[in-house]
Write a protein that holds these residues in place. Structure first.
Motif, PDB file in Angstrom:
ATOM      1  N   UNK A 391      31.724  42.792  52.379  1.00  0.00           N
ATOM      2  CA  UNK A 391      31.709  42.841  50.917  1.00  0.00           C
ATOM      3  C   UNK A 391      30.788  41.730  50.401  1.00  0.00           C
ATOM      4  N   UNK A 392      29.856  42.098  49.547  1.00  0.00           N
ATOM      5  CA  UNK A 392      28.889  41.130  49.023  1.00  0.00           C
ATOM      6  C   UNK A 392      29.560  40.175  48.027  1.00  0.00           C
ATOM      7  N   UNK A 393      29.280  38.892  48.193  1.00  0.00           N
ATOM      8  CA  UNK A 393      29.746  37.842  47.270  1.00  0.00           C
ATOM      9  C   UNK A 393      31.273  37.885  47.060  1.00  0.00           C
ATOM     10  N   UNK A 394      31.973  38.136  48.143  1.00  0.00           N
ATOM     11  CA  UNK A 394      33.431  38.247  48.027  1.00  0.00           C
ATOM     12  C   UNK A 394      34.055  36.899  47.642  1.00  0.00           C
ATOM     13  N   UNK A 395      33.450  35.805  48.084  1.00  0.00           N
ATOM     14  CA  UNK A 395      33.999  34.481  47.782  1.00  0.00           C
ATOM     15  C   UNK A 395      34.047  34.233  46.269  1.00  0.00           C
ATOM     16  N   UNK A 396      33.103  34.805  45.539  1.00  0.00           N
ATOM     17  CA  UNK A 396      33.097  34.615  44.088  1.00  0.00           C
ATOM     18  C   UNK A 396      34.339  35.230  43.440  1.00  0.00           C
ATOM     19  N   UNK A 397      34.789  36.352  43.992  1.00  0.00           N
ATOM     20  CA  UNK A 397      35.987  36.999  43.440  1.00  0.00           C
ATOM     21  C   UNK A 397      37.193  36.092  43.629  1.00  0.00           C
ATOM     22  N   UNK A 403      43.058  34.624  44.595  1.00  0.00           N
ATOM     23  CA  UNK A 403      43.177  35.352  45.862  1.00  0.00           C
ATOM     24  C   UNK A 403      43.913  36.680  45.700  1.00  0.00           C
ATOM     25  N   UNK A 404      44.771  36.793  44.693  1.00  0.00           N
ATOM     26  CA  UNK A 404      45.442  38.078  44.483  1.00  0.00           C
ATOM     27  C   UNK A 404      44.429  39.150  44.106  1.00  0.00           C
ATOM     28  N   UNK A 405      43.417  38.761  43.317  1.00  0.00           N
ATOM     29  CA  UNK A 405      42.348  39.703  42.976  1.00  0.00           C
ATOM     30  C   UNK A 405      41.546  40.066  44.220  1.00  0.00           C
ATOM     31  N   UNK A 406      41.303  39.065  45.089  1.00  0.00           N
ATOM     32  CA  UNK A 406      40.596  39.341  46.334  1.00  0.00           C
ATOM     33  C   UNK A 406      41.371  40.291  47.220  1.00  0.00           C
ATOM     34  N   UNK A 407      42.692  40.087  47.296  1.00  0.00           N
ATOM     35  CA  UNK A 407      43.517  40.980  48.117  1.00  0.00           C
ATOM     36  C   UNK A 407      43.483  42.404  47.575  1.00  0.00           C
ATOM     37  N   UNK A 408      43.559  42.539  46.248  1.00  0.00           N
ATOM     38  CA  UNK A 408      43.513  43.877  45.638  1.00  0.00           C
ATOM     39  C   UNK A 408      42.174  44.554  45.916  1.00  0.00           C
ATOM     40  N   UNK A 409      41.109  43.784  45.870  1.00  0.00           N
ATOM     41  CA  UNK A 409      39.783  44.326  46.154  1.00  0.00           C
ATOM     42  C   UNK A 409      39.717  44.875  47.583  1.00  0.00           C
ATOM     43  N   UNK A 410      40.229  44.112  48.515  1.00  0.00           N
ATOM     44  CA  UNK A 410      40.231  44.553  49.917  1.00  0.00           C
ATOM     45  C   UNK A 410      41.034  45.839  50.081  1.00  0.00           C
TER      46      UNK A 410
END
Length: 518
Positions: A391-397, A403-410
């Motif tokens: 995933x591109x630029x995932x660290x920005x999310x 991290x909850x937004x990152x988990x939802x994205x995954x």
């Protein structure tokens, strides 16, 4: 004439009783054979439940199953059952030895950390508490020992960097520990505690905080594995006790059976002798009165012998029923325990191959599938392709929305990726924001077409975080297996290099790579 008829009637009654005795005996033998078959099946199931603990134990149990299937007698079963019990004890001893070694490594590492001059007071207190816990509760399960030793060695390497390590290095350490946590397989309160620790590791921690979290992690593992050890030891103990009860009962049954056979044989001989004497009296009789007296005497002896035989058979039947009830009760209880442990092992096996966040297969499942596809390629020469996605630029999310937004994205991307490719394609989460897709029987051009469709769908997902619309893209590297002497591991590295090229040259693209031979 009337006397002759009376004798014939008595002989007819005697013959009827003999037939009834034979039928009763046959029924008893049928019941004995039925229950023996049931016991044999239960022992066979118990032996399968013990499979995989130890090679020598597996061999002994295989021999035991073979003898049971051939309905072998106790003279053959007894030494094999004794051998199985010895191997069960050996496995228990091996667990204790591994426990001792792991405990010594744990204790030495924790003592080393205590000697570091830059430890905070709270961290030193936590380490001392772990040492006290290690002295009172030994961790056992061999499955967890290599991972525990890895964590402890990692703590040792971390100790030298407590003060001087930069923040980037600390975050790298957190990612390493997070990956290690995903390999743990616990249930209940231990699993909940590990999830809490994982959430802490996803945040920003300085080195002192990180060390405190690691100490908490070690304490959680020690407690969880201690519970697992106790459960496994109880299971092995029940197996040993049940086999001992079964063996003792069968030995007793065999001994009493021999005694019964001896008495029964003696009574049969008496019956035959009485009948022979009766026949001889009938043949040699010259006077009716003398014959009457002799027949009455013989019939009386036959009647007494028959009573003894029936009493013996009734005693044998009652004893057999008591023995059967006792073993049925024990084996029924243990059958329930075996079923419980089978379910538990199946759940652990399933969890060990599944990523808990995305519900996709994990890295361990990928490695197993790669071995299967590699062997299939060598047999069929059908094309196999593999793709690595990031995933591109995932660290920005994570940084901007949590991290909850990152988990939802995954989770969303995992679901979309699974739907976009064919059902026969193998999609897994490799770790972090990386996914891997394995395409069996698929050339690289077809794999590329499916992934272009998947990437397009991902670009069109309307992600919205804190009222802000976000478009997410992925970079992909693909490679195809082309040579028989090439491994899928090397092909994965080739695809990973192609992914690196995609990210280096602008992201949001698919880069094809030629397979590189070993």
């Amino acid at each position: 004439m009337n006397q002759s008829n009376s004798t014939e009637e008595k002989l007819a009654i005697l013959e009827k009783r003999l037939n009834q005795t034979i039928q009763s005996r046959k029924q008893l033998e049928d019941e004995y054979q039925h229950d023996w078959t049931h016991f044999s099946n239960m022992l066979t199931q118990l032996s399968y439940a013990c499979g995989g603990l130890d090679q020598n134990l597996d061999n002994a149990l295989t021999k035991l199953r073979g003898l049971l299937q051939r309905n072998s007698g106790m003279e053959l079963l007894k030494p094999v059952m004794t051998e199985s019990e010895a191997h069960i004890q050996s496995v228990a001893n091996q667990v204790q030895r591994n426990l001792k070694d792991a405990h010594e490594v744990t204790f030495a590492t924790l003592n080393w950390l205590l000697k570091q001059p830059n430890l905070s007071k709270s961290a030193r207190s936590e380490l001392q508490r772990i040492i006290e816990l290690s002295q009172s509760q030994h961790v056992s399960i061999m499955h967890y020992m290599p991972l525990m030793i890895t964590l402890l060695n990692y703590c040792q390497r971390l100790g030298s960097d407590i003060v001087s390590a930069p923040e980037q290095q600390s975050q790298a350490h957190q990612k390493i520990v997070l990956k290690l946590i995903t390999q743990l397989e616990f249930n209940g309160s231990t699993e909940q505690q590990l999830n809490l620790i994982a959430r802490k590791l996803k945040g920003k921690l300085d080195n002192t905080e990180l060390l405190s979290v690691l100490v908490n992690l070690l304490e959680t593992i020690i407690h969880g594995v201690s519970l697992e050890r106790q459960s496994a030891q109880n299971f092995l103990l029940e197996i040993s006790q049940t086999l001992g009860v079964v063996q003792g009962t069968l030995n007793q049954s065999v001994n009493e059976r021999g005694h019964y056979e001896s008495e029964n044989s003696s009574l049969n001989e008496q019956l035959q002798s009485n009948v022979d004497r009766l026949n001889a009296s009938v043949q040699s009789a010259q006077h009716l009165e003398t014959l009457k007296q002799e027949v009455a005497s013989h019939l009386c002896q036959l009647n007494e012998t028959l009573k003894e035989k029936l009493a013996l058979e009734e005693h044998e039947r009652q004893h057999f029923e008591r023995t059967t009830a006792k073993l049925n009760s024990k084996l029924t209880h243990f059958e329930q325990q075996v079923h419980h442990y089978k379910q538990k092992l199946a759940e652990q096996k399933f969890k060990s191959l599944q990523d808990s966040l995305t519900k996709l297969p994990n890295r361990a499942a990928l490695e197993e599938r790669m071995r299967v596809e590699e062997q299939r390629f060598k047999r069929t020469k059908e094309p196999v392709s593999i793709a690595v996605l990031d995933i591109d630029f995932f660290k920005r999310i994570n940084d901007n929305f949590g991290h909850s937004a990152g988990d939802k994205t995954l989770q969303v991307i995992a679901s979309m990726l699974r739907k976009a490719v064919n059902e026969s394609d193998f999609v897994c989460r490799y770790g972090g924001e990386e996914f891997v897709v394995l395409f069996p029987n698929t050339p690289i051009a077809d794999a590329q077409a499916r992934l272009e469709k998947a990437c397009e769908r991902i670009r069109n997902i309307p992600f919205k975080f804190r009222s802000e619309d976000i478009r997410i893209t992925v970079s992909v590297g693909i490679a195809e297996l082309q040579q028989v002497n090439q491994s899928l591991t090397s092909l994965f590295e080739t695809a990973d290099n192609a992914l690196y090229e995609a990210k280096k040259t602008g992201r949001n693209k698919i880069v094809l790579a030629s397979a590189v031979s070993n």
